[in-house]
Design a protein around this motif. Sequence first.
Motif, short mmCIF file in Angstrom:
data_model
loop_
_atom_site.label_atom_id
_atom_site.label_comp_id
_atom_site.label_asym_id
_atom_site.label_seq_id
_atom_site.Cartn_x
_atom_site.Cartn_y
_atom_site.Cartn_z
N PHE A 159 21.51 27.09 -5.95
CA PHE A 159 20.79 25.82 -5.90
C PHE A 159 21.66 24.79 -5.18
CE2 PHE A 159 19.72 21.71 -7.88
CZ PHE A 159 18.37 21.65 -7.54
N TRP A 160 22.96 24.79 -5.50
CA TRP A 160 23.87 23.86 -4.82
C TRP A 160 23.96 24.15 -3.33
CZ3 TRP A 160 28.76 22.75 -8.35
CH2 TRP A 160 28.40 21.75 -9.28
N GLN A 161 23.57 25.36 -2.95
CA GLN A 161 23.54 25.69 -1.53
C GLN A 161 22.17 25.41 -0.92
OE1 GLN A 161 24.80 29.74 -1.64
NE2 GLN A 161 26.85 29.19 -2.30
N ARG A 162 21.38 24.68 -1.66
CA ARG A 162 20.05 24.27 -1.19
C ARG A 162 19.08 25.42 -1.00
NH1 ARG A 162 23.23 20.04 1.03
NH2 ARG A 162 22.38 18.06 0.36
N ASN A 163 19.14 26.41 -1.88
CA ASN A 163 18.07 27.41 -1.94
C ASN A 163 17.13 26.95 -3.04
OD1 ASN A 163 18.99 29.51 -0.07
ND2 ASN A 163 20.72 29.65 -1.47
N TRP A 164 16.02 26.37 -2.65
CA TRP A 164 15.15 25.77 -3.66
C TRP A 164 14.31 26.83 -4.36
CZ3 TRP A 164 18.17 22.14 -3.52
CH2 TRP A 164 18.36 21.28 -2.43
N PRO A 165 14.34 26.85 -5.67
CA PRO A 165 13.53 27.83 -6.43
C PRO A 165 12.10 27.34 -6.59
CG PRO A 165 14.77 26.47 -7.94
CD PRO A 165 15.11 25.97 -6.55
N GLU A 166 11.26 28.22 -7.12
CA GLU A 166 9.89 27.79 -7.44
C GLU A 166 9.90 26.93 -8.70
OE1 GLU A 166 6.89 31.19 -7.45
OE2 GLU A 166 8.71 32.13 -6.67
N LEU A 167 10.80 27.31 -9.61
CA LEU A 167 10.87 26.59 -10.89
C LEU A 167 12.32 26.28 -11.20
CD1 LEU A 167 9.46 25.74 -13.62
CD2 LEU A 167 10.01 28.03 -14.44
N LEU A 168 12.58 25.03 -11.57
CA LEU A 168 13.94 24.64 -11.97
C LEU A 168 13.89 24.17 -13.41
CD1 LEU A 168 16.93 23.89 -11.10
CD2 LEU A 168 16.05 21.58 -10.80
#
Lengths: 754, 192
Positions: free
Chosen positions: A170-179
Motif C-alpha cells: 500500500f505504501w508503494q501505491r498499490n491500491w487495493p479494492e478494500l482497505l
Amino acid sequence: MKETNEIKLVRTACPAHCGIDACGILAHVKGDRIIKLEPAEFPNKVDRRICLRGLSSLDITYHPDRLKYPMKRIGERGEGKFERISWDEAYEIIAEKFKEISDKYGWRSIGWVLGGPGAGTTKFGAYLRIASLTQSTRVSAWGYGDAGLPCGSRVIFGSQFPYMYLFGKFWQRNWPELLVVWGANPGESMPLQTMRKIMDAKENGTQIVVIDTRFTVTASKADEFLGLKPGTDSALALGLMNVIFQNELHNIEFIREHTNGPYLVRSDNGKILRGKDIGDKKADSYIIWEESSNSPKPVRRKNLQSASITGTYNVNGIECKPVFQLLKDLTQQYPPEKAAEITGVEANLIIKLAKKLGNTKNVTFFTYMGFTRTCHGDISLRGLCSVASVTGHVATSFSSGYLPAVLNWDPFLKAVPDRPSFHRLGILNLYEAVISGKPYPIKALWFAFINFLNQCVDCNKIIKEFYPKLEFIVQTELFMTPSARYADLLLPVCSFLEFSDFVSHPYPYVQLQQKVIEPLYESKSDVNIVAGLAEKLGYGDYFKGGEEAMIDMITDHSSLEGYNRETLGKGAMLLRALPEGGNFPLNFRTPSRKIELYAEQLVEDGQELPVYLPPIEAPITPGEKKYPLTFIQGHSRFRTHSMFSNVKSLLELNPEPIVEINSIDAKARNISDNDMVTVFNDRARTTLKARISDSVGPGVVNITEGWWIEQFKEGSVNHLTHDIINPVQNKIYEPNMHMNDVAVDIMKYKEGGK
Amino acid sequence: MNKRFGLVIDQERCIGCEACTVACKIENNSIGHWIQVETQKVPQKDTPSGQYPDLKLEWLPRLCNHCANPPCVDACPNEALVKREDGPVIYDQEKCDGCQVCVGACPYNVILYIQEKNTIEKCNLCVHRIDKGLEPFCVICCEGQAIYFGDLNDPNSVVSQKIASREAFQLKPEAGTNPSVYYCPPKPRRRL
Ligand code: SF4
Ligand code: SF4
Ligand code: SF4
Ligand code: SF4
C-alpha cells in the motif's frame, strides 16, 4: 547577528517522533537565523510534505523558554530550582557520580532511558554505544506503548512489526479494492505518509473501512465505520473468522502454503505433533494429515497442498487436529451475535465485512500501535493478522518497489565486538528494578528525549516511589518539562535544526537531517553530549568525529552503498529499487517459518490461539466494575506525544486539554459542554474541561495524550494509568503500558472535592 | 482573456488539520488567521455530528473568496481594497484607516479587524508568491493535498477540471459576488 540580505537554503528533515512521516524541510537562513521553513522537494513530487507541527518548529528552536546551559539542582526534586554550571563541571559531576555508584552496585545499576528518537538514528546510537562500552543498562522504551504490537507480531509473523506483511504494498501505491484501517488514526498520527495515500486510494475507487473505538479523522473518511469497545478487538476478529469459515470463504491454498494451519496438534498436551512422535527419522519435522494417502506424513513442499486442514485424526493412538481446525473450533464460540454483544459492533456489519473480506481479491489491512495499548493488545494484533492470513491478504510487501534499508546498528549495539555489551530492561520492568531492586537494582538514570513523568504510567507512583529511590538523575532536554524538574543535572539539548543525523524515513526514502544553524546558547546535540562524557570516562576515541562520524558508521553498510553525507546532502534519496522481476518470497522468522495461527510456546499460557481475553481494567459491561468508564488516550495532530505542547502557534488553535465524553454519559452525570469535570479512579483525580462528543461511544472517555501536567487543573492523563504487567508479554518480548485499558468515572468538578 | 486565479478546496480530501491556518500565518506574518477551518454542522471544533456510531465529520476551510464582484472593494472609502486584474482582492495596510466598513460589506465574514494595528487583515491569495510563479503557501503545505490553485479562466487548469468533474459549489451564490474559491463536496459513502 551578521547583517546580510542573502538567504541561504538548507535541506534538512524533521525527525519529530511521528517518525514515519519525516518531512523534508527546506530552511531559509538569513545571517545566523532561520527565518522560514517550507516543505522540501522529494524525488517523487507528490511526496513533498509538511505538517502543522513541522511548520511550527521554529517556535521550538526560538522558544524563549529553552534551557540555555547545563544546570545543577539546588531545590528539592520537582521544585524546578537549578543553578547554572559549565559543561565541564557537569561532566565532572556525572563521571564522579557514575564512578561512585558503579563501585557500589556495578555499572548495570546505571541506566539509559531513551525515548522514541523519532526518525533520528545516531542520537539514539550514541547512547547505545556508551551503554555498550560501560556495560550499563539500556532501558528499552518500546514498553511505553509500543511493545504490545511487537509482542503480537513476533508470535504470528516472527517480525518486530507486521507492516511489511500487511501494508508495505500500500505504501508503494498499490491500491487495493478494500482497505481496512484497524485501531489506528493515521489522519492525525501519520497524515502524510499514510492518510494522503488512503485518500488517493479512495479517489481511485478503494472502499475504506475503519474499525476503531473512536470516530476519528480517519473514520470520517471511511465508507463504513465499525465502532467497537476498547480492548475487544480479538472478539471482533473471532466473529469475523466465524462468518468467514461458516461461509467457506477462507483461502485454503494460502492457509496450507503460508500458515501452520495444516500442522497436526496433539489433543493431549497441545503440542504440535513432530516426527519423533510418530517414529519418523526427521524427529523435528511437523506432521500433516495427507488427504491423498489418508495418512500422517512429515510436511514437505510437495505434499502441502494435499494437507487436510480440518478434522480429527488418530495418529499412533494420539488424537490430533490440524491447527486450522482448532482455530475454527475457537471461532465457533463467537457467532456474529456473540461478537456483537462483546464488541458493540452490529452483528449485521460483522457479517457484511467478513463476507467482503472473503470475497474480495485485493484487501489491505492497515494498523499501528494504538489498539495494542490494552492489556491483551498483542492478541488483538494476532486476531487482526489471523483474519488477514486466513483470507490470504498477507503480501510480500517488498516484492515490488524498493528494498528497505538495513541499518547498521552493530557499532552501537556492540561497541567492542567480542566483549559483552549492555544489559537490557524494558521500561515497565524498570519500575520494579528501581522500586524493589528486581531483577537487579537501578540507582542512577539518564533520560534522553523522553518526558518520563508526563508520558509513562502512574505519575503518583513515579513521584512517590520511583524517583526517591534513585541516587542520581540526569536529563537532556530543551525545556523545563514536568520530568526535567526531577533531574539532578539538566543538560540543554539542541532542536533538530541545530545538529545532523541520518533519517531512515519515510519509506521508500532516506534523508539527511542537516545542521542548519549552530547550536543556540550552550546547547549540544545528544551525540556531542555523550562524546563529552565519554572523554571523561576514558572512551573518547569511540566518539571522535561527533555526529558526522556516527552518521558514517550507519551509512557504511552494503545495503546503503552510495548513500552518504555528501549524496544525501542534496536531498532525499530513493532506496534501491529491486531488480526487474525481483521477488521477495513470503517468509517468516517464526519457529515454523510460517504464519503461526497457533503459537506452541504459549500453550501453557492458554494463548496459543488468538483468544479473546477481556481488558484487565476497562469495564466492558456496565455495572461490572467499580469504575464504569474506559479511559483512552488518542493522539492529537497538535503534538507528537509531549512535544509541541508549549508552542504558541499551536496553542492558539488548541488551547487546553479537554475530555471527550459521550452525550449519554454526560447527561447521566449532568455534565454540559465546557464544564470543568474531574476524571477519577483510585489512583488519581484529573480535572479539565469537558467536551460532549459522540466521537467516543457510551462508556468511553478520551483525553489526547501529551499535554504537560501543569496544563491540567489537577492530575494528568498518566495520573490515571496503571503499571500492570502482562506476564505473557514479559515472556515474549517486553511488557507494554496499557494506556487504553484504564477504568475511571467522571463528575462535575467541585473545589477541593473528593 | 485575463487570468482569474482561484482555488478549489476538496472537502473529500480535507482532514481538518489546520496546517493551512498555521502555514498562512507564518508565511504572511499575520496576527489573525486568514484561513480558518470550520467543522460543519456543530458548534465545537472537530466534534462529529450525529449519534455514535452514525456520525459525520466534515471541514470547510474558509478564507477570502477573491470575489469577481467584491462588495468589500466597493465599500472601502479609502481605496485600501483593490481587485487585481488577475483575480486576487488585496488590501493596502497603509491606506486602511480601520473604519471597518468592509467588514460589514463582506458576506463571508473573512475580513479580520486587528485592534492592535487598527487595520484589517485578510487573505491576499499570496500574491507575493503567485507573482513569482509559485503556488500559495497554504496550497503547498496542505496535508490532505486538498487545495488546488490555478486559473479559473483556463478550461485546462487543474481548478477548472476539478470544478467540471465534481459538483463544485461556491459559498452564498445568492450574494452575487461570484467567488473565485470553489469547494468540492465530500462524496457519498459506499456502505458495506
Ligand atoms: S470574500 Fe469578502 S473580503 Fe473577500 S473579496 Fe469577497 S467580499 Fe471581499
Ligand atoms: S477597514 Fe480598511 S480596508 Fe476596510 S473599509 Fe476601512 S479602510 Fe477600507
Ligand atoms: S492563499 Fe496565501 S494568504 Fe491566502 S490563505 Fe492561503 S496562504 Fe494565506
Ligand atoms: S491544510 Fe488542507 S487538509 Fe488541512 S485543514 Fe487545511 S485544507 Fe484541510
